[in-house]
Structure formats: C-alpha cells, structure tokens
Design a protein around this motif. Structure first.
Motif, PDB file in Angstrom:
ATOM      1  N   UNK A  83      15.615   3.481  12.563  1.00  0.00           N
ATOM      2  CA  UNK A  83      14.724   2.379  12.190  1.00  0.00           C
ATOM      3  C   UNK A  83      15.243   1.033  12.681  1.00  0.00           C
ATOM      4  N   UNK A  84      16.559   0.844  12.630  1.00  0.00           N
ATOM      5  CA  UNK A  84      17.119  -0.414  13.142  1.00  0.00           C
ATOM      6  C   UNK A  84      16.853  -0.527  14.636  1.00  0.00           C
ATOM      7  N   UNK A  85      17.000   0.583  15.356  1.00  0.00           N
ATOM      8  CA  UNK A  85      16.762   0.590  16.799  1.00  0.00           C
ATOM      9  C   UNK A  85      15.295   0.297  17.126  1.00  0.00           C
ATOM     10  N   UNK A  86      14.405   0.772  16.270  1.00  0.00           N
ATOM     11  CA  UNK A  86      12.972   0.558  16.484  1.00  0.00           C
ATOM     12  C   UNK A  86      12.487  -0.802  15.994  1.00  0.00           C
ATOM     13  N   UNK A  87      13.321  -1.478  15.198  1.00  0.00           N
ATOM     14  CA  UNK A  87      12.926  -2.763  14.661  1.00  0.00           C
ATOM     15  C   UNK A  87      12.097  -2.664  13.398  1.00  0.00           C
ATOM     16  N   UNK A  88      12.112  -1.507  12.741  1.00  0.00           N
ATOM     17  CA  UNK A  88      11.310  -1.312  11.521  1.00  0.00           C
ATOM     18  C   UNK A  88      12.181  -1.124  10.292  1.00  0.00           C
ATOM     19  N   UNK A  89      13.451  -1.478  10.378  1.00  0.00           N
ATOM     20  CA  UNK A  89      14.372  -1.304   9.261  1.00  0.00           C
ATOM     21  C   UNK A  89      14.013  -2.290   8.141  1.00  0.00           C
ATOM     22  N   UNK A  90      13.898  -1.810   6.893  1.00  0.00           N
ATOM     23  CA  UNK A  90      13.462  -2.692   5.812  1.00  0.00           C
ATOM     24  C   UNK A  90      14.518  -3.648   5.273  1.00  0.00           C
ATOM     25  N   UNK A  91      15.782  -3.409   5.569  1.00  0.00           N
ATOM     26  CA  UNK A  91      16.843  -4.277   5.054  1.00  0.00           C
ATOM     27  C   UNK A  91      17.013  -5.540   5.883  1.00  0.00           C
ATOM     28  N   UNK A  92      17.565  -6.565   5.241  1.00  0.00           N
ATOM     29  CA  UNK A  92      17.822  -7.830   5.930  1.00  0.00           C
ATOM     30  C   UNK A  92      19.252  -7.818   6.485  1.00  0.00           C
ATOM     31  N   UNK A  93      19.347  -7.646   7.788  1.00  0.00           N
ATOM     32  CA  UNK A  93      20.663  -7.590   8.430  1.00  0.00           C
ATOM     33  C   UNK A  93      20.969  -8.901   9.088  1.00  0.00           C
TER      34      UNK A  93
END
Length: 93
Positions: A83-93
């Motif tokens: 999800x982070x790679x796709x840009x859809x990760x829900x967390x605030x990084x």
C-alpha cells in the motif's frame, strides 16, 4: 541540528545493542499488541524519512524495525508495504 541528530543516533545505537528483546511499552498496557505493532511500523518509516531528509544515518531507525518485525504478522507488513508503494497507505508517514 546535525549535532543533536548525531547524539540521538548514538543513544539509539546503544539501546539497540544492549536490548535483545522488545521491551514493555507503557503506551500499550494490554496484551493485544496490534496498536504497538502499528505505531512502531509508522515510527520506523517516519524516522527513516526524517533521517534521509536530514542526511543522517538511517541505521538509527533499526530499533523501530526490530520492534515491529517482532510484533507484526508478516502478512500485515507485506500488505502495508504494498500500500505504501501504491500510495494508498492509510497511515501518516
């Protein structure tokens, strides 16, 4: 600022070297470690991002990596990484 980052880096390296197991975290007093897993995953990626931006050593973030890898199921980690790679990760990084 760079001196402060280096001091923090040395403190974290010392903690990593001296601790072999995940210590108790008073923010998460219950046996369910889901939130602990989630927060350490986020903390690792935030630390990595900050150290990269400051030009510091990313290795100081290894503490968080060790903690989340010992707490989180592998299936969650791979899903979160995807999800982070796709840009859809829900967390605030």
């Amino acid at each position: 600022m760079k001196k402060r980052v280096n001091n923090i880096a040395e403190d974290i390296k010392t903690k990593i070297k001296n601790n072999k197991i995940v210590p108790s975290d008073s923010r998460f007093p219950n046996q369910n470690e889901t939130r602990n897993c989630w927060h350490n995953y986020l903390d690792f990626h935030r630390c990595e991002k900050a150290m990269t931006a400051e030009g510091g050593e990313v290795s100081v973030c290894d503490w968080y990596r060790r903690v989340y890898k010992s707490l989180c199921p592998v299936s969650w980690l791979s899903a979160w990484d995807d999800r982070r790679a796709q840009g859809t990760f829900p967390g605030k990084v």
